[in-house]
Design an enzyme around this catalytic site. Structure first.
Site, PDB file in Angstrom:
ATOM      1  N   GLY A 190      71.659  31.061  -0.507  1.00 32.60           N
ATOM      2  CA  GLY A 190      73.071  31.406  -0.362  1.00 32.60           C
ATOM      3  C   GLY A 190      73.298  32.144   0.941  1.00 32.60           C
ATOM      4  O   GLY A 190      74.232  31.833   1.692  1.00 32.60           O
ATOM      5  N   GLU A 191      72.425  33.103   1.227  1.00 34.51           N
ATOM      6  CA  GLU A 191      72.569  33.878   2.468  1.00 34.51           C
ATOM      7  C   GLU A 191      72.421  32.963   3.685  1.00 34.51           C
ATOM      8  O   GLU A 191      73.177  33.032   4.639  1.00 34.51           O
ATOM      9  CB  GLU A 191      71.535  35.006   2.514  1.00 34.51           C
ATOM     10  CG  GLU A 191      71.976  36.196   1.671  1.00 34.51           C
ATOM     11  CD  GLU A 191      70.819  37.052   1.168  1.00 34.51           C
ATOM     12  OE1 GLU A 191      69.680  36.889   1.643  1.00 34.51           O
ATOM     13  OE2 GLU A 191      71.082  37.893   0.268  1.00 34.51           O
ATOM     14  N   SER A 197      68.044  29.716  -4.556  1.00 31.96           N
ATOM     15  CA  SER A 197      67.757  31.150  -4.579  1.00 31.96           C
ATOM     16  C   SER A 197      68.856  31.913  -3.863  1.00 31.96           C
ATOM     17  O   SER A 197      69.672  31.344  -3.142  1.00 31.96           O
ATOM     18  CB  SER A 197      66.426  31.409  -3.881  1.00 31.96           C
ATOM     19  OG  SER A 197      66.592  31.219  -2.493  1.00 31.96           O
ATOM     20  N   LYS A 198      68.824  33.228  -4.087  1.00 34.91           N
ATOM     21  CA  LYS A 198      69.769  34.123  -3.434  1.00 34.91           C
ATOM     22  C   LYS A 198      69.676  33.936  -1.916  1.00 34.91           C
ATOM     23  O   LYS A 198      70.668  33.952  -1.202  1.00 34.91           O
ATOM     24  CB  LYS A 198      69.374  35.552  -3.837  1.00 34.91           C
ATOM     25  CG  LYS A 198      70.326  36.605  -3.413  1.00 34.91           C
ATOM     26  CD  LYS A 198      69.831  37.957  -3.876  1.00 34.91           C
ATOM     27  CE  LYS A 198      69.482  38.768  -2.679  1.00 34.91           C
ATOM     28  NZ  LYS A 198      68.828  40.007  -2.849  1.00 34.91           N
ATOM     29  N   ARG A 199      68.448  33.730  -1.446  1.00 38.84           N
ATOM     30  CA  ARG A 199      68.232  33.563  -0.013  1.00 38.84           C
ATOM     31  C   ARG A 199      68.895  32.288   0.539  1.00 38.84           C
ATOM     32  O   ARG A 199      69.390  32.267   1.646  1.00 38.84           O
ATOM     33  CB  ARG A 199      66.731  33.565   0.299  1.00 38.84           C
ATOM     34  CG  ARG A 199      66.456  34.528   1.454  1.00 38.84           C
ATOM     35  CD  ARG A 199      65.011  34.602   1.802  1.00 38.84           C
ATOM     36  NE  ARG A 199      64.317  35.577   0.981  1.00 38.84           N
ATOM     37  CZ  ARG A 199      63.073  35.422   0.551  1.00 38.84           C
ATOM     38  NH1 ARG A 199      62.394  34.341   0.847  1.00 38.84           N
ATOM     39  NH2 ARG A 199      62.510  36.363  -0.162  1.00 38.84           N
TER      40      ARG A 199
END
Ligand code: GLU
Length: 522
Positions: free
Chosen positions: A275-276, A271-273
């Site tokens: 990556g963060e 998920s995008k999270r």
């Protein structure tokens, strides 16, 4: 003769047409770009057509700029659609919101056939029901408790319709049936219709939902193969039923639900999270959410080459059965086949992604890299006076760069003298003999400048350096590191004589002298 003729007819009849059908709701996740890529490779392999269709029927999820972002991402990756809102084509418009008037007739047909019904429940009615029944689904189990053309009498329904009472149209999912499809990747998949809810097909504002629009448009656009992420598999039974009722299952495209791209540890969808949290991009390009004004970093801005990005995505879920990993797009098109797409999810490994990029940096001509790295030099306020010089320097440092963003750090000393010099690494072993050597080296170079020489080829610099080392009765090995630090500022960079040749005698002398000064003032 006959067989060849039949084969030709078949291939002409079934020209491959595939589509990528995103909803423009935000940045494009690498899984989305991989779906684009597999569509594209399949289409091009079969000399077919690749269509971009924007599925923007859900106005509540519409995000300005998202469609442009999708088009820009496809352009950056070089995966250009044959038909799209931008390129047009014979089956347009390619934005579902512009096709609104086309869908209602299909919903009406379903009503006439008894495969769909009107539902008059208000949002409050639905909320109340959700509160009353945990995990409420509008389906065979509860449809008789709701306000619709199955539960109400014909007179009541007529009256409600006459009064223009807001209503939606829902599919009437049959009871006790098995719906199945032969997925190109997953094989035979079956669903129990008792587990499927009566999805809304047409909303109160006359807009179709995704479920109706995707089936109608795949039909009208003559789509032969529909590739999409595995997360759409639960919607497939509704789509298969709609195909059966509206157009016939023999016309239905072949489905391929692509495996997920997983978190690095393999536990769930990337998920995008993630990556963060883990410090790597998940989106193709930077995406700025217009509502929150926050930017999510993309592969492009992180310094990836599109060729590398496409290559690494292809390898997330596909291989040609050999150990080969580096592919050009032409090689991917030639080699792509769906039977080599893996069923299981592919773990994302950012270090491996960077390895692909490093390989592509090595493979790409220096002239082609120059305009791509130049903006990073501009950003660092390093002026480039001669474009040919930049091309030459790229050649010297490219082996050391995994990302385009790393060129500045790996080569800034070729353009400006280093501002910090790691003399601490020289000082402990520094002595008067070394000082005398470098003073003599600077003098040697200065005398060349006086004779009008600007630079000396690196092999000659090396020979002269070693001659001077011998004269001073020292060892070259002890002097190379100090020389490097003098020119570069630290313990990195390509061959030290190549650096000296590139920065020319004048700068070489200035940097030696500056360092000698620092060392003697310590
Ligand atoms: N509109 C869907 C999406 O947002 C497309 C799913 C499909 O390809 O059928 O991804």
């Amino acid at each position: 003769m006959n067989i060849i003729f039949v084969k030709m007819m078949l291939s002409m009849d079934s020209k491959v047409r595939v589509r990528f059908a995103p909803s423009p709701t935000g940045g494009l996740h690498l899984g989305g770009v991989r779906t684009v890529l597999f569509n594209y490779l399949f289409a091009k392999h079969h000399k077919g057509e690749f269509i971009l269709r924007i599925e923007d029927t859900d106005q509540t999820r519409f995000v300005p700029g998202a469609e442009q972002y999708i088009q820009d991402t496809l352009a950056w990756c070089g995966l250009i659609p044959d038909e799209s809102p931008l390129h047009g084509g014979p089956y347009g418009p390619y934005r579902q919101s512009e096709r609104k008037s086309m869908y209602k007739q299909y919903a009406d047909t379903l009503i006439e056939q008894g495969h769909a019904y009107y539902a008059f429940d208000t949002p409050e009615d639905l909320d109340a029901k959700r509160k009353e029944i945990p995990n409420f689904q509008y389906s065979r189990a509860h449809r008789m408790e709701m306000k619709n053309s199955i539960s109400l009498s014909a007179e009541e329904v007529d009256a409600l319709l006459k009064n223009n009472t807001p209503h939606v149209i829902r599919i009437k999912v049959p009871e006790n049936e098995t719906v199945s499809l032969d997925d190109v990747i997953r094989g035979h998949v079956s669903f129990d219709t008792n587990m499927v809810d009566d999805k809304v097909l047409l909303k109160a504002d006359g807009m179709p939902t995704y479920h109706l629009a995707v089936v109608v448009d795949d039909h009208l656009m003559k789509i032969t193969h529909a590739f999409r992420g595995e997360e759409w598999l639960p919607s497939a039974p509704v789509h298969v039923l709609l195909w059966k009722y509206l157009f016939g299952l023999d016309k239905m495209p072949k489905w391929a639900h692509l495996p997920l791209i997983l978190k690095p540890d393999g536990n769930g969808k990337l998920s995008k999270r993630d990556g963060e949290r883990l410090g790597f991009p998940v989106f193709a390009m930077d995406w700025t959410d217009p509502n929150t004004n926050t930017t999510t970093i993309g592969f492009k801005e992180r310094g990836f080459l599109p060729e590398a990005f496409v290559n690494l995505l292809a390898m997330l879920g596909w291989n040609d059965g050999t150990d080969k990993e580096i592919y050009t797009i032409e090689e991917l098109i030639a080699g792509f086949s769906l039977d080599r797409v893996h069923k299981g999810g592919a773990k994302f490994d950012y270090e491996k992604a960077k390895w692909f990029n490093a390989e592509w940096i090595k493979k790409t001509e220096n002239e082609k890299l120059a305009p791509l790295v130049k903006p990073y030099f501009d950003e660092a306020k390093i002026e480039i006076h001669d474009p040919n010089y930049l091309v030459k320097i790229i050649g010297l440092v490219k082996e050391r760069c995994h990302l385009l963003t790393e060129f500045v750090a790996q080569s800034s000393f070729f353009f400006t003298a280093p501002t910090t010099i790691d003399t601490a690494s020289i000082a402990p072993k520094w002595d008067t003999k070394k000082h005398a050597f470098f003073t003599a080296l600077a003098a040697l170079y200065a005398s060349k400048i006086t004779n009008g020489i600007i630079t000396v080829p690196s092999p000659d610099l090396e020979v002269e350096f070693k001659e001077l080392v011998a004269k001073h009765e020292l060892k070259a090995g002890e002097l190379m590191l100090p020389f490097r630090i003098m020119l570069v500022g630290g313990k990195f960079g390509p061959g030290v004589f190549e650096i000296a040749e590139a920065i020319e005698l004048k700068d070489t002398v200035a940097r030696i002298e500056k360092c000698l000064q620092i060392l003697s003032s310590n």
